[in-house]
Each structure stands twice: as C-alpha cells, then as structure tokens.
Scaffold this active site. Structure first.
Site, PDB file in Angstrom:
ATOM      1  N   GLU A  38       0.860  -1.195   0.000  1.00 17.67           N
ATOM      2  CA  GLU A  38       0.000   0.000   0.000  1.00 17.67           C
ATOM      3  C   GLU A  38       0.895   1.244   0.000  1.00 17.67           C
ATOM      4  O   GLU A  38       1.952   1.252   0.648  1.00 17.67           O
ATOM      5  CB  GLU A  38      -0.836  -0.058   1.292  1.00 17.67           C
ATOM      6  CG  GLU A  38      -1.763   1.100   1.551  1.00 17.67           C
ATOM      7  CD  GLU A  38      -2.474   0.956   2.916  1.00 17.67           C
ATOM      8  OE1 GLU A  38      -2.016   0.146   3.768  1.00 17.67           O
ATOM      9  OE2 GLU A  38      -3.469   1.660   3.134  1.00 17.67           O
ATOM     10  N   LYS A 109      -9.660   2.332  -1.765  1.00 15.26           N
ATOM     11  CA  LYS A 109      -9.852   1.634  -0.479  1.00 15.26           C
ATOM     12  C   LYS A 109     -11.190   1.995   0.159  1.00 15.26           C
ATOM     13  O   LYS A 109     -11.502   3.173   0.358  1.00 15.26           O
ATOM     14  CB  LYS A 109      -8.699   1.997   0.456  1.00 15.26           C
ATOM     15  CG  LYS A 109      -8.632   1.192   1.750  1.00 15.26           C
ATOM     16  CD  LYS A 109      -7.363   1.574   2.531  1.00 15.26           C
ATOM     17  CE  LYS A 109      -7.151   0.731   3.779  1.00 15.26           C
ATOM     18  NZ  LYS A 109      -5.915   1.106   4.486  1.00 15.26           N
ATOM     19  N   CYS A 141      -4.979  -3.503   2.677  1.00 21.55           N
ATOM     20  CA  CYS A 141      -4.660  -3.539   4.099  1.00 21.55           C
ATOM     21  C   CYS A 141      -5.879  -3.795   4.980  1.00 21.55           C
ATOM     22  O   CYS A 141      -6.436  -4.873   4.969  1.00 21.55           O
ATOM     23  CB  CYS A 141      -3.920  -2.258   4.491  1.00 21.55           C
ATOM     24  SG  CYS A 141      -2.867  -2.517   5.947  1.00 21.55           S
ATOM     25  N   VAL A 168       0.324  -2.677  10.646  1.00 25.56           N
ATOM     26  CA  VAL A 168       1.010  -2.296  11.877  1.00 25.56           C
ATOM     27  C   VAL A 168       0.603  -3.197  13.042  1.00 25.56           C
ATOM     28  O   VAL A 168       1.143  -3.091  14.129  1.00 25.56           O
ATOM     29  CB  VAL A 168       0.736  -0.812  12.231  1.00 25.56           C
ATOM     30  CG1 VAL A 168       1.381   0.111  11.208  1.00 25.56           C
ATOM     31  CG2 VAL A 168      -0.765  -0.519  12.337  1.00 25.56           C
TER      32      VAL A 168
END
Ligand code: ACM
Length: 267
Positions: A38, A109, A141, A168
C-alpha cells in the site's frame, strides 16, 4: 502461472527513489503477477492534507503509473501496487493494476484505517480484474478485517486476492489464511517494513508478506526486517474448486437471507 510479492521499505516522500528502487528489483524477473505494498511510492504517515496533496498523483498520467506501466510491458508483468490518487479534487488510497498489455485499473480503499479518515475519501466499489486468464480481486490492508470483502471478491470470480498493505498489527497474516480457506482462493499480502516518525505520530510496519493457497497453506513468506521479492508457481485452477466435501459447496451452501435476519429484527 507465477505470482509473488515485493516487500519494501519506502522512504517517506521520496516518490522517484521509491518507484525506481522497486522497478530495479522487478527488472530481474518477467512473466509474473506481483503485488507491492500500500502507498509504496509515497509512504504512509501524512502530516496533513497539504502534504498528501503534494504527493498524490493522477491515474493515469502521474510519474508512478507511467513508470510501472513501462516496466509491466517490458517485463510482461501484471503489477498491483498501492498509491495515493488525486481524482476530481479528492484523494483516494488506491490499489492500481497495470497489466502486461497496458491496461490500467483502480480500486479505491473502502475501509479507511485510523488517521486515513482525515485525508482520504473512501471508495465505493470493489474490483475484480483480469491478469491473462486469471482473475485478481483487489483489497487494501485494513479491508482484511471485513470478511465480506474477500467473500464479495471471491463471489465476483476472484481466484487470487491481491492485498497491498501497510500493516502495523499482527493479525492479518493469520486472518488471510482463513479468508483463503473459507473462499478457496489464493492470496498475496504485500506488506512494507521500516518505521515512520512524522511530527507526534510514529508507526512501525510489520513485514511478514506472504502467499497463501486455497487450503490456507503459506507458499512463501518474508521476515519483518528485509526487503524481498518472492515468486512461486501455482495452478490458479485450484481456486475454481469450491467443494469443501463431496456434499458441501462453499458458495452454494450459503444462506444469505439468514445473515441479515437478526440485523433487520433489531432495526
Ligand atoms: C492499514 O490499513 N494501513 C492498516
């Protein structure tokens, strides 16, 4: 067919450097479908909308898509990569597919993560695209959190989920194995590595890019430390068999009316 991921450590704001580095790494291979992270060209942690505006590009026409398109044609690659898109005065966190034949397709997205909501407009449709004879489903993501996305893409004919990421948190890799099992599809998660420290905000990205088959088996994976390019050979036809047992078909066994009944009752 050959499919793979390119795990990268982009430098924030250094678009030309990031794109040229990725292109140089991909220039060693040909005849493959490859997923990149991304926002691989610009980095992730925008301080504000002005900064995003200075790094977002139009599709087509911008530097990133032009370079990737040239590479895709030269090396006969189908490339899926994330980038910030400027479109009609708005900004989208987009996944672009450039085909070896020069086609360009964009998914914006739909599920924006955390501070992305401050800058980006959310997309309003999903996309299945063709890479040769194979069908690719695009998600980005945090879209992984919503099983409906993978299901919608699989029902729309996707055989390979292409998942550019800037993860993350540590959950997506396991979840994507489940997405593969429950939809009998392949998935390529291309994550990034490294950290960004921008003003008061700071993030470390977790790597662990992976390729998963319709049985949920990991065919290739990367560490959380190094940039890496991995390519594997698959029989994409394995994704066409939706039989869980001789008496169970993953799509035909669905009962969609039941899935919304409780929600309707609560209204
Ligand atoms: C994410 O959606 N970048 C976590």
């Amino acid at each position: 067919m050959r499919i793979g991921f390119l795990q990268l450590r982009p430098r924030f704001g250094a678009v030309q450097e990031n794109v040229r580095k990725a292109a140089a790494m991909l220039d060693r291979i040909s005849d493959a479908t490859i997923v990149l992270p991304e926002l691989f060209n610009a980095g992730y942690l925008f301080r504000n909308k002005e900064e995003l505006s200075s790094l977002a590009e139009t599709i087509p026409g911008g530097f990133t898509v032009s370079e990737m398109l040239r590479l895709a044609k030269r090396r006969r690659l189908n490339l899926v990569f994330g980038m910030a898109q400027r479109h009609k005065g708005r900004f989208y966190n987009s996944a672009v597919h450039v085909s070896s034949k020069g086609r360009i397709e964009v998914y914006q997205k739909a599920h924006l993560f955390d501070r992305e909501k401050l800058f980006f407009t959310r997309g309003s449709s999903f996309k299945v695209v063709s890479a040769g004879d194979a069908k690719l489903g695009l998600l980005i993501c945090y879209d992984w959190v919503f099983p409906e996305v993978s299901r919608a893409l699989a029902l729309g004919g996707a055989q390979i989920l292409c998942h550019p990421s800037n993860l993350v948190l540590p959950y997506a890799q396991d979840a994507m194995r489940t997405r593969c099992i429950e939809n009998r599809v392949f998935a390529i998660t291309a994550n990034r590595i490294g950290s960004e420290h921008r003003g008061a905000a700071s993030l470390t990205f977790t790597g662990g890019s992976q390729i998963v088959n319709p049985m949920g088996e990991v065919l290739a994976s990367a560490s959380d430390r190094s940039e890496s390019l991995r390519v594997v050979e698959i029989d994409v036809g394995e994704a066409n068999n939706k039989n869980f047992t001789p008496n169970n078909h993953l799509f035909k066994d669905r009962v969609p009316s039941l899935y919304t009944a409780l929600v309707r009752k609560r209204r």
